[in-house]
Design an enzyme around this catalytic site. Structure first.
Site, PDB file in Angstrom:
ATOM      1  N   CYS A   2       0.826  -1.212   0.000  1.00  0.00           N
ATOM      2  CA  CYS A   2       0.000   0.000   0.000  1.00  0.00           C
ATOM      3  C   CYS A   2       0.861   1.263   0.000  1.00  0.00           C
ATOM      4  CB  CYS A   2      -0.877   0.013   1.234  1.00  0.00           C
ATOM      5  SG  CYS A   2      -1.851  -1.475   1.420  1.00  0.00           S
ATOM      6  N   ARG A  27       5.077  -0.012  -6.600  1.00  0.00           N
ATOM      7  CA  ARG A  27       5.038  -0.911  -5.445  1.00  0.00           C
ATOM      8  C   ARG A  27       3.980  -2.003  -5.597  1.00  0.00           C
ATOM      9  NH1 ARG A  27       6.797   1.896  -0.624  1.00  0.00           N
ATOM     10  NH2 ARG A  27       5.138   0.886   0.528  1.00  0.00           N
ATOM     11  N   TRP A  81      -2.936  -2.514  -1.595  1.00  0.00           N
ATOM     12  CA  TRP A  81      -2.591  -3.874  -2.007  1.00  0.00           C
ATOM     13  C   TRP A  81      -3.266  -4.771  -0.980  1.00  0.00           C
ATOM     14  CZ3 TRP A  81       0.402  -8.258  -0.716  1.00  0.00           C
ATOM     15  CH2 TRP A  81       0.677  -9.092  -1.808  1.00  0.00           C
ATOM     16  N   ASN A 107      -1.392   2.071   6.062  1.00  0.00           N
ATOM     17  CA  ASN A 107      -0.568   0.924   5.628  1.00  0.00           C
ATOM     18  C   ASN A 107      -0.263   0.109   6.874  1.00  0.00           C
ATOM     19  OD1 ASN A 107      -0.489   2.172   3.185  1.00  0.00           O
ATOM     20  ND2 ASN A 107       1.691   2.679   3.233  1.00  0.00           N
ATOM     21  N   GLY A 108      -0.192  -1.211   6.740  1.00  0.00           N
ATOM     22  CA  GLY A 108       0.110  -2.061   7.896  1.00  0.00           C
ATOM     23  C   GLY A 108      -1.076  -2.959   8.217  1.00  0.00           C
ATOM     24  N   GLU A 488      15.116 -25.326  -8.363  1.00  0.00           N
ATOM     25  CA  GLU A 488      14.798 -23.889  -8.338  1.00  0.00           C
ATOM     26  C   GLU A 488      16.042 -23.061  -8.687  1.00  0.00           C
ATOM     27  OE1 GLU A 488      12.446 -21.972  -8.488  1.00  0.00           O
ATOM     28  OE2 GLU A 488      13.057 -20.071  -7.610  1.00  0.00           O
ATOM     29  N   LYS A 492      16.186 -20.367 -11.738  1.00  0.00           N
ATOM     30  CA  LYS A 492      16.557 -18.956 -11.544  1.00  0.00           C
ATOM     31  C   LYS A 492      17.653 -18.564 -12.524  1.00  0.00           C
ATOM     32  CE  LYS A 492      14.055 -17.673  -9.961  1.00  0.00           C
ATOM     33  NZ  LYS A 492      12.809 -18.052  -9.382  1.00  0.00           N
ATOM     34  N   GLU A 495      16.458 -18.475 -16.346  1.00  0.00           N
ATOM     35  CA  GLU A 495      15.511 -17.450 -16.785  1.00  0.00           C
ATOM     36  C   GLU A 495      16.110 -16.054 -16.830  1.00  0.00           C
ATOM     37  OE1 GLU A 495      11.863 -16.876 -14.522  1.00  0.00           O
ATOM     38  OE2 GLU A 495      12.879 -17.415 -12.675  1.00  0.00           O
ATOM     39  N   HIS A 511      23.091 -41.354 -14.112  1.00  0.00           N
ATOM     40  CA  HIS A 511      22.248 -42.193 -14.969  1.00  0.00           C
ATOM     41  C   HIS A 511      22.092 -41.579 -16.363  1.00  0.00           C
ATOM     42  CE1 HIS A 511      21.357 -44.983 -11.736  1.00  0.00           C
ATOM     43  NE2 HIS A 511      21.202 -43.928 -10.944  1.00  0.00           N
ATOM     44  N   LYS A 610       5.456 -11.943 -16.083  1.00  0.00           N
ATOM     45  CA  LYS A 610       5.362 -12.159 -14.634  1.00  0.00           C
ATOM     46  C   LYS A 610       4.238 -13.140 -14.328  1.00  0.00           C
ATOM     47  CE  LYS A 610       6.255 -11.615 -10.302  1.00  0.00           C
ATOM     48  NZ  LYS A 610       7.306 -12.548  -9.857  1.00  0.00           N
TER      49      LYS A 610
HETATM   50  O1  M6R Z   1       2.231 -16.704 -10.103  1.00  0.00           O
HETATM   51  P1  M6R Z   1       2.652 -18.158 -10.053  1.00  0.00           P
HETATM   52  O2  M6R Z   1       3.382 -18.508  -8.795  1.00  0.00           O
HETATM   53  O3  M6R Z   1       1.509 -19.102 -10.319  1.00  0.00           O
HETATM   54  O4  M6R Z   1       3.661 -18.311 -11.261  1.00  0.00           O
HETATM   55  C1  M6R Z   1       4.171 -19.571 -11.602  1.00  0.00           C
HETATM   56  C2  M6R Z   1       5.345 -19.450 -12.552  1.00  0.00           C
HETATM   57  O5  M6R Z   1       4.959 -18.846 -13.750  1.00  0.00           O
HETATM   58  C3  M6R Z   1       6.488 -18.621 -11.932  1.00  0.00           C
HETATM   59  O6  M6R Z   1       6.894 -19.145 -10.697  1.00  0.00           O
HETATM   60  C4  M6R Z   1       7.694 -18.595 -12.889  1.00  0.00           C
HETATM   61  O7  M6R Z   1       8.246 -19.869 -13.002  1.00  0.00           O
HETATM   62  C5  M6R Z   1       8.722 -17.573 -12.401  1.00  0.00           C
HETATM   63  N1  M6R Z   1       9.137 -16.748 -13.489  1.00  0.00           N
HETATM   64  C6  M6R Z   1       9.934 -18.205 -11.810  1.00  0.00           C
HETATM   65  O8  M6R Z   1      10.861 -17.262 -11.383  1.00  0.00           O
END
Ligand code: M6R
Length: 615
Positions: A2, A27, A81, A107-108, A488, A492, A495, A511, A610
């Site tokens: 917020c 934000r 938010w 906010n809070g 993960e 990271k 991407e 394997h 996103k």
């Molecule tokens: O909003 P979500 O958590 O459902 O999104 C899932 C994936 O699209 C998301 O985690 C994606 O893999 C990210 N870019 C990873 O950093």
């Protein structure tokens, strides 16, 4: 998160507040509103709208045609938010008192709002929103005896939780009262004007002279004066700070990218995710949004998790947590597979849909398929009021704050914390003893500090990142809880740096994929001091024997893996169930700095969005 903007002075307040709110857009928010003092009506007027500021501006143009008049010189505005209650117009700020004389932006989180609300309702106050904030507006009315400062102080005395607030009253057309506890408030002191905001980016277009409130400060602000006192009304003085930074630096909090900012926000994000949810004495946790009775919790005999991307890897950690801590058989599936595979849902199956955005198309479809089959579905989302949160109608919010960088960071660690809290609840209903529960809850309390200690390793990680930034292929390995952490880490890296990276179970490498290893393919191995470590060290030696450089992610003070690696990233010691959190943060920092050395557009990597709202 917020945002607050308030204005008093000689300019038209509508313009100043709208431009300030636009400055806070970065934000993340889902609704916005403002309240202005109208000298013509001698009353407060309020306009709110769901969605973007542009929508609020159109509403103002329709509902308040005289909004640009010079006599509008006082007002407060807000970007919300959602935390308590969905993003609706009724829940948007400012909130008005019952008599309409006071407007509050906040906010809070008011933690004791439910008890306060119940008492106020008994006294005849009518609530028009689901928010915690509305209690503040009514409390100010209840405490008001002609002095707005005293009324706000008396209201805040009754409140538990965190706040940054700005309050205006229709009988005080030359005054804003602002206060803070745990949520920032800055006051810009201009020439015969003042701007109050939760973030200096809304202020510095008007003045660079800013005063920051401390916790439990209350400021009485006029166009010419600023008086600050404690909650007990003892005057305090706060220094005037001259701000040199530019707007871009401020919006990213001084960080070069949102991703780095969000990595560094993790101590706070985790503190928010666990706040009010840990019951240390009982060795359990409380997640009100589950809406399940103890009997319903005890009846669950199987958990099914669906998610995508980073959320899927958090779900994999969830499988270990539910099986380890609760003895509950758990399946985890990519949501895209779940939705088309005709999954088996028994009456005692609980489905968890994990999604930061709550808008991922495949996860939404998986939720709808499970609901169609009669499953109980909990959404684990960050964005309040998102489609998954609404479709499931029950679940657990992460409270990690808006995540803007495309690469998910703080959502992952908050997801693991939420899954750990859920696993403790199910564990305590099954086989987890009170003393073990207390040990786990105590460790969760330490999570923000563990993460803060992890972030201190950034300098060392940056040096390693530079060394490997020119690689074209990399592997990430781990076993047990470190297996999803390895997956993960690889996600990271690929991407944001565009390096081809593969995550594998440490034992699975031989394997097949081991054929790819040579001196050009470094291997990152998550090998903290946990069960399985010595076997992983053997796997590290296998990699080194093929010429690969090995980067070990190892526990501080544990040197067993050292002779089998070329470089080491240190992670703080913690219990196994939380170990993916610091390890993944180490991987986030490694990926970030490698991508930065390669000059990649970190916050908006090519081809990625996103929120993936298509199949
Ligand atoms: O909003 P979500 O958590 O459902 O999104 C899932 C994936 O699209 C998301 O985690 C994606 O893999 C990210 N870019 C990873 O950093």
């Amino acid at each position: 998160m917020c945002g607050i903007v308030g204005y008093i002075g000689q300019r038209n307040a509508t313009g100043v507040i709208i431009s300030g709110l636009k400055r806070l857009e970065y934000r993340g928010y889902d609704s916005a509103g403002l309240a202005l003092y109208s000298s013509r009506r001698q009353a407060l007027v309020r306009v709110r709208a769901v969605g973007k500021i542009a929508g609020l501006v159109s509403r103002i143009e329709t509902d308040l045609p005289d909004h640009a008049d010079p006599d509008y010189t006082l007002g407060v505005g807000h970007t919300r938010w959602a935390t308590h209650g969905a993003p609706t117009e009724a829940n948007a700020h400012p909130h008005l008192s019952r008599n309409g004389e006071f407007a509050v932006v906040h906010n809070g989180i008011i933690e004791n709002y439910a008890a306060l609300k119940e008492r106020l309702i008994r006294k005849g106050y009518i609530f028009t929103s689901e928010t915690d904030t509305e209690v503040l507006a009514h409390l100010v009315e209840e405490c008001y005896e002609g002095d707005l400062h005293c009324a706000v102080a008396a209201a805040l005395e009754q409140v538990e939780g965190t706040y940054g607030i700005a309050v205006v009253g229709s009988r005080h057309q030359g005054l804003i009262i602002a206060a803070r506890k745990g949520s920032p408030i800055a006051i810009g002191a201009g020439q015969s004007e003042a701007i109050v905001a939760s973030d200096i980016s809304a202020i510095i277009g008007y003045t660079k002279q800013v005063v920051f409130l401390n916790d439990e400060d209350i400021a009485t602000i006029t166009a010419e004066t600023l008086d600050i006192a404690s909650l007990k009304n003892v005057p305090v003085s706060r220094a005037l700070t001259h701000i040199d930074s530019n707007l871009d630096q401020i919006e990213k909090g001084g960080f070069e990218h949102f991703m780095l900012k969000e990595i560094h926000e993790q101590p706070q994000a985790l503190a928010n995710a666990i706040r009010g949810r840990l019951l240390e004495k009982d060795g359990t946790t409380r997640l009100g949004g589950m809406q399940m009775t103890s009997a319903e919790i005890a009846r669950i005999s199987h958990i099914s998790i669906a998610a995508c991307g980073t959320s899927y890897y958090a779900g994999m950690v969830g499988k270990y947590l539910f099986e380890d801590l609760a003895g509950l058989p758990t399946d985890i599936e990519q949501a895209a597979e779940f939705r088309y595979r005709n999954p088996i849902i028994e009456p005692d199956t609980l489905m968890l849909a994990i999604s930061q955005s709550g808008e991922t198309a495949d996860t939404i479809a998986a939720v709808r398929e499970a609901l169609r089959k009669g499953a109980t579905v909990l959404g684990i989302c960050n964005v309040v009021g998102s489609t998954i949160a609404r479709d499931t109608g029950r679940g657990v919010y992460l409270h990690a704050g808006p995540e803007i960088g495309v690469a998910s960071t703080k959502a992952f660690t908050a997801q693991v914390a939420v899954l750990a809290m859920l696993a403790i609840i199910f564990g305590r209903a099954r086989r987890l003893s009170g003393s073990k529960g207390r040990e786990l809850v105590r460790e969760l309390t330490r999570a923000p500090a563990i993460v803060a200690a992890m972030l201190e390793e950034e300098g060392a990680i940056k040096v390693i990142a530079e060394k490997y930034a020119r690689s074209e292929h990399m592997f990430y390995l781990g076993r047990g809880y470190m297996y999803p952490a390895a997956l993960e880490g690889a996600l990271k890296l690929k991407e944001i740096s565009y390096i081809h990276a593969e995550g594998y179970h440490a034992a699975e490498l031989k394997h097949g994929p081991i054929a790819l290893l040579d001196e050009h393919v470094p291997v990152v191995v998550a090998v903290p001091d946990l069960p399985g470590k010595s076997k992983t060290i053997s796997n590290m030696q296998e990699c080194r024997a093929r010429g690969s450089s090995v980067i070990a992610i190892a526990t501080s003070g544990d040197d067993e893996a050292i002779s089998s690696c070329n470089d080491v990233i240190r992670v703080p010691r913690c219990l196994e169930f939380l170990a993916p959190i610091p390890v993944v943060i180490a991987e986030q920092l490694l990926a970030y700095h490698i991508a930065r050395f390669r000059g990649c557009p970190i916050d908006q990597p090519r081809n990625l969005a996103k929120s993936v709202t298509v199949e």
